[in-house]
Design an enzyme around this catalytic site. Structure first.
Site, PDB file in Angstrom:
ATOM      1  NE  ARG A 173       9.532   5.926   2.444  1.00 46.73           N
ATOM      2  CZ  ARG A 173      10.321   6.993   2.538  1.00 46.73           C
ATOM      3  NH1 ARG A 173      11.365   7.099   1.754  1.00 46.73           N
ATOM      4  NH2 ARG A 173      10.080   7.921   3.401  1.00 46.73           N
ATOM      5  CE  LYS A 230      15.151   6.576   7.414  1.00 48.60           C
ATOM      6  NZ  LYS A 230      14.356   6.801   6.270  1.00 48.60           N
ATOM      7  NE  ARG A 286      10.255  18.139   5.539  1.00 45.84           N
ATOM      8  CZ  ARG A 286      11.064  17.084   5.369  1.00 45.84           C
ATOM      9  NH1 ARG A 286      12.336  17.191   5.653  1.00 45.84           N
ATOM     10  NH2 ARG A 286      10.605  15.947   4.914  1.00 45.84           N
ATOM     11  NE  ARG A 291       6.768  11.444   6.016  1.00 44.37           N
ATOM     12  CZ  ARG A 291       7.873  12.116   6.324  1.00 44.37           C
ATOM     13  NH1 ARG A 291       7.848  12.994   7.293  1.00 44.37           N
ATOM     14  NH2 ARG A 291       8.977  11.941   5.672  1.00 44.37           N
ATOM     15  NE  ARG A 345      12.462  18.009  11.419  1.00 41.88           N
ATOM     16  CZ  ARG A 345      12.801  16.907  10.756  1.00 41.88           C
ATOM     17  NH1 ARG A 345      13.939  16.301  11.029  1.00 41.88           N
ATOM     18  NH2 ARG A 345      12.016  16.420   9.841  1.00 41.88           N
TER      19      ARG A 345
HETATM   20  P1  AMP Z   1      11.836  10.978   2.862  1.00 41.33           P
HETATM   21  O1  AMP Z   1      12.623  12.241   2.760  1.00 41.33           O
HETATM   22  O2  AMP Z   1      12.667   9.733   2.662  1.00 41.33           O
HETATM   23  O3  AMP Z   1      11.014  10.917   4.128  1.00 41.33           O
HETATM   24  O4  AMP Z   1      10.812  10.982   1.632  1.00 41.33           O
HETATM   25  C1  AMP Z   1       9.878  12.028   1.490  1.00 41.33           C
HETATM   26  C2  AMP Z   1       8.704  11.557   0.650  1.00 41.33           C
HETATM   27  O5  AMP Z   1       9.158  11.149  -0.641  1.00 41.33           O
HETATM   28  C3  AMP Z   1       7.963  10.346   1.211  1.00 41.33           C
HETATM   29  O6  AMP Z   1       7.007  10.675   2.200  1.00 41.33           O
HETATM   30  C4  AMP Z   1       7.306   9.808  -0.076  1.00 41.33           C
HETATM   31  O7  AMP Z   1       6.202  10.615  -0.447  1.00 41.33           O
HETATM   32  C5  AMP Z   1       8.397  10.043  -1.125  1.00 41.33           C
HETATM   33  N1  AMP Z   1       9.302   8.867  -1.238  1.00 41.33           N
HETATM   34  C6  AMP Z   1      10.631   8.831  -0.991  1.00 41.33           C
HETATM   35  N2  AMP Z   1      11.152   7.618  -1.218  1.00 41.33           N
HETATM   36  C7  AMP Z   1      10.116   6.841  -1.635  1.00 41.33           C
HETATM   37  C8  AMP Z   1      10.008   5.474  -2.003  1.00 41.33           C
HETATM   38  N3  AMP Z   1      11.063   4.637  -1.981  1.00 41.33           N
HETATM   39  N4  AMP Z   1       8.782   5.013  -2.382  1.00 41.33           N
HETATM   40  C9  AMP Z   1       7.709   5.830  -2.414  1.00 41.33           C
HETATM   41  N5  AMP Z   1       7.748   7.126  -2.049  1.00 41.33           N
HETATM   42  C10 AMP Z   1       8.943   7.643  -1.650  1.00 41.33           C
END
Ligand code: AMP
Length: 215
Positions: free
Chosen positions: A90, A15, A162, A173, A129
């Site tokens: 989400r 994405k 990371r 996740r 990665r």
């Molecule tokens: P991402 O970079 O989109 O994978 O987001 C990294 C982390 O941020 C996720 O694993 C969640 O802990 C938190 N996060 C990001 N967006 C959301 C969301 N819409 N709802 C809940 N947690 C989020």
């Protein structure tokens, strides 16, 4: 062209790469909730301190905090100029809240692109990665391996992962995605806004299919 767009898909589905390209080619504003949250964590703000533990463990930030955080963002966002939302919504409550916020501003979501893929593809992509702790160069154990294991070719810095790219966290996740986020596909399909793209396609093919869905 459709300009208010949601990108859905598990972490590692591509994405972010799509968003960067759509931003570059169509000038759409890329809004990543994960990036906004990581910025708050780095700043050490009140919200940053309260969400840090969820980000580290790869768990979702609870809806109550997330709705407050993104509700604030949307109040001042130039929604009529369009945006690419990556990582939000989400959960079903987030999707419904977003629809309400946007309806109030007469600026509904116009298209939703779902990057669909299975856990194996994600594990191959994300857990392989590694990046240099000194200069940040990114390697991949299969597709872009360093010449000497664990060492950066440019500066001999140590390669690290990371925290949320480790296999157990990635599996978790993905499970959370399947349980909480995948059902959103049905919600947007019923609204006639969903396009599903196979995330296993090459980046160029994925981009072409996504761009076609916006025209
Ligand atoms: P991402 O970079 O989109 O994978 O987001 C990294 C982390 O941020 C996720 O694993 C969640 O802990 C938190 N996060 C990001 N967006 C959301 C969301 N819409 N709802 C809940 N947690 C989020």
């Amino acid at each position: 062209m459709k300009r208010r767009i949601i990108l859905l898909g598990p972490p590692g589905s591509g994405k972010g790469t799509l968003a960067a390209r759509l931003q570059q080619e169509f000038g759409l504003n890329h809004v990543s909730s994960g990036h906004l949250l990581r910025r708050e964590v780095e700043r050490g703000s009140v919200i940053g301190q309260s969400v840090k533990v969820f980000l580290e463990k790869g768990e979702l930030v609870p809806d109550r905090s997330m709705l407050r955080f993104m509700g604030e963002w949307i109040k001042s966002a130039p929604v009529n100029e369009g945006f690419l939302l990556d990582g939000f919504p989400r959960t079903m409550s987030q999707a419904r809240a977003l629809d309400e916020w946007l309806a109030a501003r007469n600026a509904p979501i116009e298209a939703v692109i779902l990057y669909d893929c299975d856990l194996k593809l994600i594990l191959d992509r994300i857990t392989g990665r590694w990046s240099c702790s000194k200069c940040g160069r990114v390697y991949h154990i299969y597709s872009v391996p360093p010449k000497a294991a664990g060492l950066c070719e440019d500066c001999l810095g140590a390669l690290t992962q990371r925290a949320d790219d480790r296999e157990t966290v990635v599996r978790k996740r993905f499970e959370i995605y399947k349980r909480q986020t995948k059902p959103l596909a049905k919600y947007y399909e019923q609204q006639g806004k969903l396009t599903v793209v196979d995330a296993a396609l090459s980046p160029d093919e994925r981009f072409a299919k996504s761009a076609a869905a916006l025209n």
